[in-house]
Design an enzyme around this catalytic site. Structure first.
Site, PDB file in Angstrom:
ATOM      1  N   HIS A   8       0.792  -1.223   0.000  1.00 36.60           N
ATOM      2  CA  HIS A   8       0.000   0.000   0.000  1.00 36.60           C
ATOM      3  C   HIS A   8       0.827   1.277   0.000  1.00 36.60           C
ATOM      4  CE1 HIS A   8      -2.254  -3.275   2.021  1.00 36.60           C
ATOM      5  NE2 HIS A   8      -3.183  -2.889   1.187  1.00 36.60           N
ATOM      6  N   ARG A  28      -5.541  16.808   1.901  1.00 39.60           N
ATOM      7  CA  ARG A  28      -5.114  17.598   3.056  1.00 39.60           C
ATOM      8  C   ARG A  28      -3.629  17.368   3.306  1.00 39.60           C
ATOM      9  NH1 ARG A  28      -8.429  16.362   8.026  1.00 39.60           N
ATOM     10  NH2 ARG A  28      -9.981  17.711   7.051  1.00 39.60           N
ATOM     11  N   ARG A  47      -2.877   3.883  -4.839  1.00 38.81           N
ATOM     12  CA  ARG A  47      -4.303   4.078  -4.552  1.00 38.81           C
ATOM     13  C   ARG A  47      -4.655   5.536  -4.290  1.00 38.81           C
ATOM     14  NH1 ARG A  47      -7.228  -0.744  -2.793  1.00 38.81           N
ATOM     15  NH2 ARG A  47      -5.902  -2.572  -3.092  1.00 38.81           N
ATOM     16  N   VAL A  92      -4.136  14.406  12.181  1.00 40.08           N
ATOM     17  CA  VAL A  92      -4.870  15.670  12.172  1.00 40.08           C
ATOM     18  C   VAL A  92      -6.122  15.438  11.334  1.00 40.08           C
ATOM     19  CG1 VAL A  92      -2.941  17.209  12.616  1.00 40.08           C
ATOM     20  CG2 VAL A  92      -3.390  16.510  10.275  1.00 40.08           C
ATOM     21  N   GLY A  93      -7.267  15.491  11.985  1.00 46.25           N
ATOM     22  CA  GLY A  93      -8.495  15.152  11.292  1.00 46.25           C
ATOM     23  C   GLY A  93      -9.662  15.993  11.741  1.00 46.25           C
ATOM     24  N   GLU A 182     -15.261  10.520  15.889  1.00 41.46           N
ATOM     25  CA  GLU A 182     -14.434  10.429  14.687  1.00 41.46           C
ATOM     26  C   GLU A 182     -14.321   8.955  14.323  1.00 41.46           C
ATOM     27  OE1 GLU A 182     -10.376   9.805  15.017  1.00 41.46           O
ATOM     28  OE2 GLU A 182     -11.545   8.432  16.232  1.00 41.46           O
ATOM     29  N   MET A 183     -13.373   8.569  13.483  1.00 40.64           N
ATOM     30  CA  MET A 183     -13.409   7.198  12.976  1.00 40.64           C
ATOM     31  C   MET A 183     -12.070   6.475  12.968  1.00 40.64           C
ATOM     32  SD  MET A 183     -16.150   7.566   9.816  1.00 40.64           S
ATOM     33  CE  MET A 183     -16.539   5.812   9.820  1.00 40.64           C
ATOM     34  N   GLU A 184     -11.008   7.059  13.540  1.00 39.96           N
ATOM     35  CA  GLU A 184      -9.693   6.444  13.348  1.00 39.96           C
ATOM     36  C   GLU A 184      -8.795   6.329  14.568  1.00 39.96           C
ATOM     37  OE1 GLU A 184     -11.233   7.918   9.541  1.00 39.96           O
ATOM     38  OE2 GLU A 184     -10.584   9.158  11.226  1.00 39.96           O
ATOM     39  N   SER A 206     -15.550  19.797  12.935  1.00 37.25           N
ATOM     40  CA  SER A 206     -16.047  20.143  11.601  1.00 37.25           C
ATOM     41  C   SER A 206     -17.558  20.256  11.565  1.00 37.25           C
ATOM     42  CB  SER A 206     -15.601  19.089  10.583  1.00 37.25           C
ATOM     43  OG  SER A 206     -16.101  17.811  10.962  1.00 37.25           O
ATOM     44  N   ASP A 207     -18.216  19.621  12.518  1.00 34.05           N
ATOM     45  CA  ASP A 207     -19.661  19.715  12.612  1.00 34.05           C
ATOM     46  C   ASP A 207     -20.070  19.486  14.059  1.00 34.05           C
ATOM     47  OD1 ASP A 207     -20.723  16.532  12.522  1.00 34.05           O
ATOM     48  OD2 ASP A 207     -18.798  16.908  11.562  1.00 34.05           O
ATOM     49  N   ARG A 220     -12.866  21.951   5.277  1.00 30.34           N
ATOM     50  CA  ARG A 220     -12.180  20.890   6.024  1.00 30.34           C
ATOM     51  C   ARG A 220     -10.824  20.581   5.413  1.00 30.34           C
ATOM     52  NH1 ARG A 220     -17.535  18.929   6.073  1.00 30.34           N
ATOM     53  NH2 ARG A 220     -17.149  17.466   4.360  1.00 30.34           N
TER      54      ARG A 220
END
Length: 235
Positions: A8, A28, A47, A92-93, A182-184, A206-207, A220
């Protein structure tokens, strides 16, 4: 035999710095590299997950995308930690606030990451693992926010596997003091722990899930620079 390039990441060993700042959106990562790094060199486009290495104030640093969700960040951070000799990863997200005192543009520094994911099952632990940040990175990030005058909160986040949730339980997480969704971060923290390395997740709100306020995709991608300043202060 060298395990690089990996399936990857197209970089050769030595092309990635020991400190990597990662963002979910590869654009980003490209924005950060072009804005902050001297002489950035692209090391990955497999990818479309862009990665760059350059210098920031004389220190070598890399910036790379990690995609959305724990399976994606799990793959990239595993390969960085285990095959490329990376020692520190700073995410950083973006995150959705579920705290009344966290507003659009505020920073969330994740001391820990709750999760509804089954990611930790691979480690076959006889109980529940609590994914946490590296304390030194966390402390220095807080000091940087104070010096720069940025609004922030430190606490738990929820790393969720689900974006479009049929039955959200955000109210229950709120009651436990969780600041944002968040997701990570949980997968990042677990991979860092397992490999004996360091990680920190810094997110911009962000929201706001409670009020319905939100930012645009362009905002974003290009305007959440406070968290980037803080991340770079840790290099």
């Amino acid at each position: 035999m060298s395990k690089t390039p990996t399936p990857h990441i197209g970089a050769k060993l030595g092309e990635i710095a020991e400190t990597v700042i990662m963002a979910g959106d590869p654009l980003r990562a490209k924005f950060m590299a072009e804005k902050f790094l001297d002489n950035p060199v692209q090391f990955n486009n497999v990818r479309g997950m862009l990665g760059f290495t350059g210098e920031y104030k004389g220190k070598r640093v890399s910036m790379m995308g990690h995609g959305m969700g724990m399976p994606s960040i799990g793959i990239y951070t595993y390969e960085l930690f285990n095959f490329y000799g990376v020692k520190r990863i700073i995410r950083v997200g973006s995150a959705g606030s579920i705290n009344n005192d966290l507003h659009l543009g505020d920073l969330v520094i994740a001391v820990g990451a709750c999760t509804d994911s089954n990611y930790s099952s691979q480690f076959e632990l006889p109980g529940t693992f609590a994914p946490t940040a590296d304390f030194t990175l966390l402390r220095n990030a807080v000091e940087s926010c104070e010096q720069l005058g940025y609004r922030y909160k430190v606490g738990n986040v929820l790393s969720s596997d689900i974006f479009y949730h049929e039955n959200s339980h955000n109210d229950r997480w709120m009651k436990m003091g969780v600041l944002a969704v968040e997701m990570e971060a949980a997968a990042l923290y677990m991979n860092a722990a397992r490999s004996g390395n360091s990680a920190l997740a810094i997110m911009t709100v962000s929201d706001h899930i409670l009020t319905g306020e939100s930012t645009t995709a362009e905002e974003r991608q290009t305007t959440f620079t406070h968290m980037m300043d803080v991340a770079l202060s840790l290099v």
